[in-house]
Scaffold this active site. Sequence first.
Site, mmCIF file in Angstrom:
data_model
loop_
_atom_site.group_PDB
_atom_site.id
_atom_site.type_symbol
_atom_site.label_atom_id
_atom_site.label_comp_id
_atom_site.label_asym_id
_atom_site.label_seq_id
_atom_site.Cartn_x
_atom_site.Cartn_y
_atom_site.Cartn_z
ATOM 1 N NE ARG A 9 -3.813 -0.961 3.083
ATOM 2 C CZ ARG A 9 -3.620 -1.855 2.154
ATOM 3 N NH1 ARG A 9 -4.579 -2.100 1.287
ATOM 4 N NH2 ARG A 9 -2.487 -2.479 2.066
ATOM 5 C CG ASP A 10 -1.031 5.567 0.392
ATOM 6 O OD1 ASP A 10 -0.357 4.521 0.376
ATOM 7 O OD2 ASP A 10 -0.756 6.582 -0.237
ATOM 8 C CG LEU A 11 -1.856 9.048 6.988
ATOM 9 C CD1 LEU A 11 -0.975 10.203 6.561
ATOM 10 C CD2 LEU A 11 -3.103 9.590 7.691
ATOM 11 N N GLY A 41 0.778 -1.233 0.000
ATOM 12 C CA GLY A 41 0.000 0.000 0.000
ATOM 13 C C GLY A 41 0.805 1.276 0.000
#
Lengths: 108, 470
Positions: free
Chosen positions: A64-66, A38
């Site tokens: 989610r990426d964060l 991710g």
Amino acid sequence: MKHLKPGNRKAEAAFEWLEAEGGEVKALQETPPHYPPGCTTIFSPGWEVDSTGGTAALCQPMERDLYDCYKTCFWPAQVPDYLNNNPDWHSGCASATQDWRKIDLIFP
Amino acid sequence: MTLVRANELRRFNAGEREFAFLVPSSIVVELDGEVRSILDRLSDGPKHVGELASSKEAIEALRELASLGAVSRDGAPDVPLAELASPPVPPPLSTIVLNVTNSCNLSCRYCYEYGEDRLESPAAPQIMDEETARRAVDTLIAESGHNRRLQVTFFGGETLLNFKVIRPTVEYARRRAAEEGKFIDFSLTTNATLLTREISQWLADNRIGVTVSIDGPRDVQDSMRVFGRGLGSYDVVAPRIKELLSIYKTRPIGARVTLTAKTIDVPRIFHHLIDEMGFYEVGFAPVTSSSGLDYAIDGEGFDILLAQFADLAERYVDAAIDGRYLGFSNLSDVLGEIHKGVSKAYPCGAGLGLLGVAPGGEIGLCHRFAGSGDHDFGDVHTGVDSAKRSEHLVKGHLDHRTDCRTCWVRSLCSGGCYHEAQVRYGDRFRPNLHYCDWIRAWTSLALEAYTRILVGNPAFLERFDERKVA
Ligand code: SF4
Ligand code: SF4
């Protein structure tokens, strides 16, 4: 190269380069592909928004990426780093997509 | 499943063997049977990988094609050249062309300096003084950055009308270059009318590269290259050229021919200049003109020219396979570019590494612009205008020439001569569309010649490692 033979100097240079590099590097070219969990290496658009201004159409939820950048693949330029300086940054955030508002800014 | 498409390439045969020229990289590769059959199947549009390659060998071949960019996934974006190139910070200069005079003792009927097509009218005769020439040399050295090999070219008008300035300028430039740890090579173009034994000897002693403008045998030369009162110049130049060629043997001397509709006879001109006069090389250029003039080369004229070039190319290839050099410099120039795999975003060095200086010291894009009143790149007394250079490099970039975007010769042609476009269309950034079919046909011909030599005598091509390309 077996099926193509260089015909001019430019081709020789390209062949040499390809040999030295072991081929052109393309994301996810390995078979079976290794999907990183991710981060931006699989072209997750990161902090951006989609054409409607939201995050729904992005290939991953921004939240989610964060979180992934912070935790699983440390990306210090963009998020606080979990490894050394801010191990507790995520402590209020049990589920990234739900609780992301609890993640606060870091003031150095 | 992935659809694969063939990218732009030109295939051609040399005997039994087949080659491809890849666009825009200018890579030339030889194809084996496996690759050929893949490309055959892609010729009518994208195909699924499964249709293209079933065996391990075929997949390998497909991979090789992909690694050179000859095929790619359908829908993959084309990368425009400009995104590969760095932004146009003007590169350091390597060449400066000094129009040491705009006067000429001939009145060639087609001349852009004096004929019907000059950019600005009428020029007061001007002659460059020593101080300006020295400033021009200083400008070149100051703007040359890391370039160590520099070039000073003397141009005109008729350069030798101002020989008295050329001579001390060469000495000055040598001294200045030595002080800076650089090397300057010199060249000049002349119509040969003013050559004397002393001048020829001086040119030889100083290893000045010489190009002679001459159109051919007497009748051809005298139809356009005339003195003010219409008198032909052949009888004046022929003995002088012979003397020059007999004195100066350490550097090849070339002839440059301007072809007009009235004088398209490449074989006869070539024979005369090479075999009878003894030039090392001959280069032909169709006259630059706005259309409609009776000497302008038009559609039919271009066909004749191409057929004549094809015959000469044929002879060139035979000689090359035999290990001999036939001095047809138009073909040598393209072969040199193909050999190196040149892929250009700009048609020529003008504004890139080259600038022209007018007799008064004003700087123009190249000698033709500086000679014709169009100077907007500064002045040798005040310096080069870098902002103008950048602007030129942005506007002149191949990616901004929409007409050229789908043309398969774009990496070699890149839109063509700015001056030609200025004369023809009044806009130097317009591609020279009246030439395109001709340029494509000529480039095809050159690619075929290249691969025939590659098959017949590859060692011959090594000479092009040295040859300078634009
Ligand atoms: S041949 Fe014509 S279209 Fe092709 S690159 Fe040259 S000017 Fe452009
Ligand atoms: S090709 Fe045209 S624009 Fe370029 S240097 Fe020659 S005359 Fe000038």
